[in-house]
Scaffold this motif. Sequence first.
Motif, PDB file in Angstrom:
ATOM      1  N   VAL A  20      -2.141  -7.280   2.819  1.00 14.70           N
ATOM      2  CA  VAL A  20      -1.555  -6.130   2.035  1.00 14.70           C
ATOM      3  C   VAL A  20      -2.424  -4.888   2.381  1.00 14.70           C
ATOM      4  O   VAL A  20      -3.408  -5.011   2.285  1.00 14.70           O
ATOM      5  CB  VAL A  20      -1.533  -6.583   0.703  1.00 14.70           C
ATOM      6  N   LYS A  79       7.216  -3.614   2.694  1.00 14.69           N
ATOM      7  CA  LYS A  79       6.390  -4.345   1.952  1.00 14.69           C
ATOM      8  C   LYS A  79       4.979  -4.040   2.020  1.00 14.69           C
ATOM      9  O   LYS A  79       3.811  -4.436   1.362  1.00 14.69           O
ATOM     10  CB  LYS A  79       6.341  -5.856   2.592  1.00 14.69           C
ATOM     11  N   LYS A  80       4.656  -2.850   2.641  1.00 13.18           N
ATOM     12  CA  LYS A  80       3.262  -2.424   2.782  1.00 13.18           C
ATOM     13  C   LYS A  80       2.399  -3.776   3.550  1.00 13.18           C
ATOM     14  O   LYS A  80       1.282  -4.015   2.691  1.00 13.18           O
ATOM     15  CB  LYS A  80       2.579  -1.714   1.647  1.00 13.18           C
ATOM     16  N   LEU A  81       2.660  -4.308   4.428  1.00  8.53           N
ATOM     17  CA  LEU A  81       2.281  -5.508   5.050  1.00  8.53           C
ATOM     18  C   LEU A  81       1.985  -5.270   6.463  1.00  8.53           C
ATOM     19  O   LEU A  81       2.862  -4.797   7.132  1.00  8.53           O
ATOM     20  CB  LEU A  81       3.070  -6.515   4.677  1.00  8.53           C
ATOM     21  N   SER A 134      -2.158   0.372  -8.959  1.00  2.82           N
ATOM     22  CA  SER A 134      -2.364  -0.929  -8.075  1.00  2.82           C
ATOM     23  C   SER A 134      -3.480  -1.269  -7.599  1.00  2.82           C
ATOM     24  O   SER A 134      -4.186  -2.353  -7.632  1.00  2.82           O
ATOM     25  CB  SER A 134      -1.214  -1.132  -7.203  1.00  2.82           C
ATOM     26  N   LEU A 169      -1.106   1.312  -1.275  1.00  2.00           N
ATOM     27  CA  LEU A 169      -0.299   1.085  -2.657  1.00  2.00           C
ATOM     28  C   LEU A 169      -0.625   2.177  -3.694  1.00  2.00           C
ATOM     29  O   LEU A 169      -1.574   3.123  -3.415  1.00  2.00           O
ATOM     30  CB  LEU A 169      -0.725  -0.095  -3.291  1.00  2.00           C
ATOM     31  N   GLU A 199       5.000  -3.606  -8.272  1.00  3.68           N
ATOM     32  CA  GLU A 199       4.828  -2.778  -7.022  1.00  3.68           C
ATOM     33  C   GLU A 199       4.834  -3.684  -5.866  1.00  3.68           C
ATOM     34  O   GLU A 199       5.553  -3.363  -4.775  1.00  3.68           O
ATOM     35  CB  GLU A 199       3.601  -1.704  -6.976  1.00  3.68           C
ATOM     36  N   SER A 200       4.249  -4.930  -5.759  1.00  7.82           N
ATOM     37  CA  SER A 200       3.948  -5.660  -4.880  1.00  7.82           C
ATOM     38  C   SER A 200       3.565  -7.238  -5.084  1.00  7.82           C
ATOM     39  O   SER A 200       2.741  -7.420  -5.753  1.00  7.82           O
ATOM     40  CB  SER A 200       2.667  -5.080  -3.895  1.00  7.82           C
TER      41      SER A 200
END
Length: 310
Positions: A127, A93-95, A136, A132, A177-178
């Motif tokens: 995030v 989730k790039k989180l 984004s 990203l 993307e997110s």
Amino acid sequence: MGSLDLPHVSSFKGGSEIFLRNVFENILKTYLRKNPTAKTIWELVQSVDNEKICYDHFTFRTLKVDGYGIDSLSSFFMDYGYKIGGGLDFPKKKLRVLWFSPPDAQAPNDGHGLANGPLPRLVIAEVLVDELSLESQGIIRKYLKPLGGKQAVLSSTLGSLIWEKPTWADFTQLAKESEFAAWTLIHGYTMNHLAFAVHRFKHRFNDIKYVKEYLEEKGFKLNSDGGILKVSQDGLLIQISSISERLAVEFADGVTEIIPASYIEFTQRLALPQFKDMPSDEIKEYHRREAFELDSANHVMESTRFAAQF
């Protein structure tokens, strides 16, 4: 939601407990005003056996770019004694998530709510914008001007964006993307969800399985990702959450669409094995399972899953 008249106020690092509780009270009011279904559930909980509400945690989402990440919110609360309790990483989730334990407060044994009950944990996600795609990143940076995150807490209490509202075109492109980033771009620092402390309830709601059945009977949609009851590997942390509110939002280019807003959660923390035989009225929060579970948290986040067309 009651008066905040506290007869005994403990001294907090950076200021008064009453002020901190007032901030939380206004964050809660904004969340309930913007999310009618969550407000209905919140009111139902109080109505069953005249239940007294206590909160396990309040959760927020941020964007890690130019001072808008976790620190933009956490710095305020850490000035009042909150401390980092731990973190979770979600590479897919790039989180990144940090949770914060509350300071000691003079809450009576029967204290409840935000007026004189235990203070909630904080969960703040960010995030990782730099991970990203360039497209984004460009969308996010177009709206988030440097250093604007200094007003994060004020934004959360008012429910107003610090930055300009995005266009529908930018929102949908980012969501491809997110979804997490797109949700944050349109909702900003408004509380993502609150979690009731089921183990602090005094009546029927102190059993999370009863809560599940009650909400289902009332027709509320619950998040079934990973199962409706999300149970930690040690079996001591159990969570359920609603599906997020779907609300009509007008975007900057005049388009109005139905998108996910916030949701509500119930969390039950059972006593640790070494304390399981203690009388229930003697068990304190520090006798219970602390922290959060990676898999369960990942499933709970799906409460704001977007529609397929995004």
